[in-house]
Write an enzyme that holds these catalytic residues in place. Structure first.
Site, PDB file in Angstrom:
ATOM      1  N   GLU A 196       0.775  -1.250  -0.232  1.00  0.00           N
ATOM      2  CA  GLU A 196       0.068   0.034  -0.083  1.00  0.00           C
ATOM      3  C   GLU A 196       0.958   1.389  -0.111  1.00  0.00           C
ATOM      4  OE1 GLU A 196      -2.640  -0.765   3.350  1.00  0.00           O
ATOM      5  OE2 GLU A 196      -4.089  -1.790   2.018  1.00  0.00           O
TER       6      GLU A 196
ATOM      7  N   GLU B 225      -5.459  -8.332  -0.929  1.00  0.00           N
ATOM      8  CA  GLU B 225      -6.288  -8.208   0.349  1.00  0.00           C
ATOM      9  C   GLU B 225      -7.655  -7.855   0.104  1.00  0.00           C
ATOM     10  OE1 GLU B 225      -4.407  -5.582   3.381  1.00  0.00           O
ATOM     11  OE2 GLU B 225      -2.513  -6.098   2.737  1.00  0.00           O
TER      12      GLU B 225
HETATM   13  C1  BG6 Z   1      -4.537  -3.228   5.024  1.00  0.00           C
HETATM   14  C2  BG6 Z   1      -3.107  -3.631   5.707  1.00  0.00           C
HETATM   15  O1  BG6 Z   1      -4.595  -1.761   4.687  1.00  0.00           O
HETATM   16  O2  BG6 Z   1      -5.447  -3.357   5.772  1.00  0.00           O
HETATM   17  C3  BG6 Z   1      -3.166  -4.689   6.517  1.00  0.00           C
HETATM   18  O3  BG6 Z   1      -2.246  -3.707   4.291  1.00  0.00           O
HETATM   19  C4  BG6 Z   1      -4.305  -4.573   7.660  1.00  0.00           C
HETATM   20  O4  BG6 Z   1      -1.832  -4.806   6.856  1.00  0.00           O
HETATM   21  C5  BG6 Z   1      -5.637  -4.373   6.748  1.00  0.00           C
HETATM   22  O5  BG6 Z   1      -4.343  -5.239   8.420  1.00  0.00           O
HETATM   23  C6  BG6 Z   1      -6.733  -4.384   7.646  1.00  0.00           C
HETATM   24  O6  BG6 Z   1      -6.597  -3.238   8.405  1.00  0.00           O
HETATM   25  P1  BG6 Z   1      -6.907  -3.128   9.949  1.00  0.00           P
HETATM   26  O7  BG6 Z   1      -6.588  -2.010  10.456  1.00  0.00           O
HETATM   27  O8  BG6 Z   1      -8.242  -3.855  10.324  1.00  0.00           O
HETATM   28  O9  BG6 Z   1      -5.787  -4.386  10.533  1.00  0.00           O
END
Ligand code: BG6
Length: 485
Positions: free
Chosen positions: A189, A383
């Site tokens: 990201e 993701e």
């Molecule tokens: C993404 C990141 O933006 O979001 C991850 O690359 C992260 O590392 C994921 O865990 C979810 O975000 P959060 O804050 O719910 O863990």
């Protein structure tokens, strides 16, 4: 017959700092993640304050060896559970696992000339284990875990000196793990430097003497683009057939209404989001983006040869995360909600997760079509998932229909985009196993198909336990995405 290619890479994504634990074992140095403090009461209407990090906060963290307030130090102890976890991923049928390498496990302060042997040995064991199960690794070199010492000495990526330290780390990984890894990602990201400068780029706002914070952000980004371009070239030279990707948070933004000012605001947000992948895929800064930074006095200082470097180190493919869409409006009074570390106007047509993230599967289809039309390089979703609180029933089962319905709806839309011609080669959900949240360091914000017995305070047996979604995803993979019910 599945609309997806036969060799579609189904799997999940994790990051070293959110799973490994073992923060001070076997020679590992502190990373920026090890000083990230637990935020149990995050106000979903205020992400701005939540991202503030000060030198004093870092000093307080460094003064203690306790992991209690710093949950990323303990993760889910993947360091000692990786065999069991990979076996569970294999049981679901994973074709791939996206993971990252903790820079400070190999180079504790980032400045060593030679890598930490114990760190190399750990990742070698992990890659061997993946190989044993026929799981293709996708490796992120930098996922929110730069050595803290580099952050403190150089104010992170603001200083150009960090490029050569990163290059040494990247070359070391290519040399040591090139026999196992074909797919690489440089920076997770990369666009997020502006949203959380410390987490992504080690920038400590109160150390920004020479520059304003905004200029520091663009300077750090420029150095990361250069470092990514260098790493891409080196990877191609050192690992024949390797593929190096750019990785973007896809923050698709809609205008709240068709009022031209709303449309203009949404366009500005989308162009800003694209600027990062434009630089990494087209190999140059978009003209309007650079002019805007120059007009604000925050354009990065560049050196002779930088433009050639960017042009010669272009990414082979585009990876992106997608959790939600955003909405923009010129009306400052409208209700706001949180998203992936960014605030948005609440979209009246969408439901939200308990953390305020707006659930928008159609937005994934839109994102895939936009990205493929713009770049025409292979895409991979690295993701996608939903943070939720899970409950263990008296019989030990964990029913998570909300997670299944979120993922099912997104996979359906993904398939529609592929049917329209998008070249998509994989999908790794975030995250296949419960882990520590990036934004809040909570354990109770769970994403996994596999439950991990640990609470926010670090109490629990760390036992792993499949949820209903585990068996659902197993069928999805078996049927190459055909069986979603
Ligand atoms: C993404 C990141 O933006 O979001 C991850 O690359 C992260 O590392 C994921 O865990 C979810 O975000 P959060 O804050 O719910 O863990």
């Amino acid at each position: 017959m599945s609309v997806l290619r036969d060799d579609f890479l189904w799997g999940g994504a994790i990051a070293a700092n959110q799973v490994e634990g073992a923060w001070n074992l076997d020679g590992k140095g502190l990373s920026v993640a090890d000083v990230a403090v637990f935020k149990p009461n995050l106000d979903v209407t205020d992400y701005a304050g939540h991202n503030t990090v000060t030198t004093a906060m870092i000093e307080t963290a460094m003064a203690t060896d306790d992991a209690k307030d710093y949950p990323k130090r303990r993760g889910i102890d993947f360091y000692h559970h990786y065999e069991e976890d990979i076996a569970l991923f294999a049981e679901m049928g994973f074709k791939t696992l996206r993971l990252s390498i903790a820079w400070s496990r190999l180079f504790p302060t980032g400045e060593e000339e030679v890598a930490n042997v114990a760190g190399l040995a750990f990742y070698k064991k992990v890659f061997e284990e993946l190989k044993k199960h026929d799981i293709e690794p996708i490796v992120t070199l930098s996922h929110y875990e730069m050595p803290l010492a580099l952050s403190l000495k150089y104010n992170g990526w603001v200083d150009r000196a960090v490029i050569s330290h990163f290059t040494r780390f990247a070359e070391c990984c290519f040399e040591a793990f090139g026999q196992y890894v074909t797919y690489w990602l440089t920076f997770n990201e990369i666009d997020s430097v502006g949203r959380h400068p410390f987490t992504t780029a080690g920038i400590i706002p109160d150390q920004c003497q020479a520059y304003s914070l905004e200029k520091a952000v663009y300077q750090a980004l420029h150095h990361q683009y250069l470092a990514a371009a260098i790493a891409t070239q080196k990877c191609h030279q050192m690992i024949p057939g390797s593929q190096v990707g750019s990785m973007l948070t896809k923050l698709t933004t809609y205008p709240h209404t068709c009022h031209p000012e709303d449309v203009a605001l949404a366009l500005a947000q989308n162009l800003d989001n694209y600027s990062h992948s434009d630089i990494q895929i087209f190999g140059k800064y978009p003209v309007l983006h650079l002019k805007r930074l120059q007009a604000k006095g925050v354009a990065p200082d560049m050196e002779a040869g930088d433009e050639e470097l960017l042009a010669n180190g272009r990414a082979d493919y585009l990876a992106f995360s997608y959790y939600m869409s955003r909405t923009e409006s010129a009306d400052p009074e409208l209700e706001k909600t949180a998203g992936n570390t960014i605030m948005s106007v609440k979209n009246p047509y969408l439901a939200s997760t308990d953390w305020g993230w707006q659930i928008d599967p159609v937005g994934l289809r839109i994102s895939l079509l936009e990205l493929y039309d713009r770049y025409q390089v292979p895409l991979i979703i690295v993701e996608n998932g939903m943070g939720a609180k899970d409950t263990i029933e008296a019989d030990g089962s964990i029913h998570d229909p909300y997670r299944i319905s979120y993922l099912k709806a997104h996979i359906e839309e993904m398939k529609k985009a592929v049917a329209m011609g998008v070249d998509l080669f994989g999908y790794t959900s975030w995250a296949p196993i419960d882990l520590i949240s990036v934004s809040t360091s909570q354990m109770s914000k769970r994403y996994g198909y596999i439950y991990v017995d640990q609470d926010d305070l670090g109490k629990g047996s760390l036992e792993r336990r499949p949820k209903d979604s585990f068996y659902w995803y197993q069928k999805v993979i078996q049927s190459n995405g055909d069986e979603l019910d």
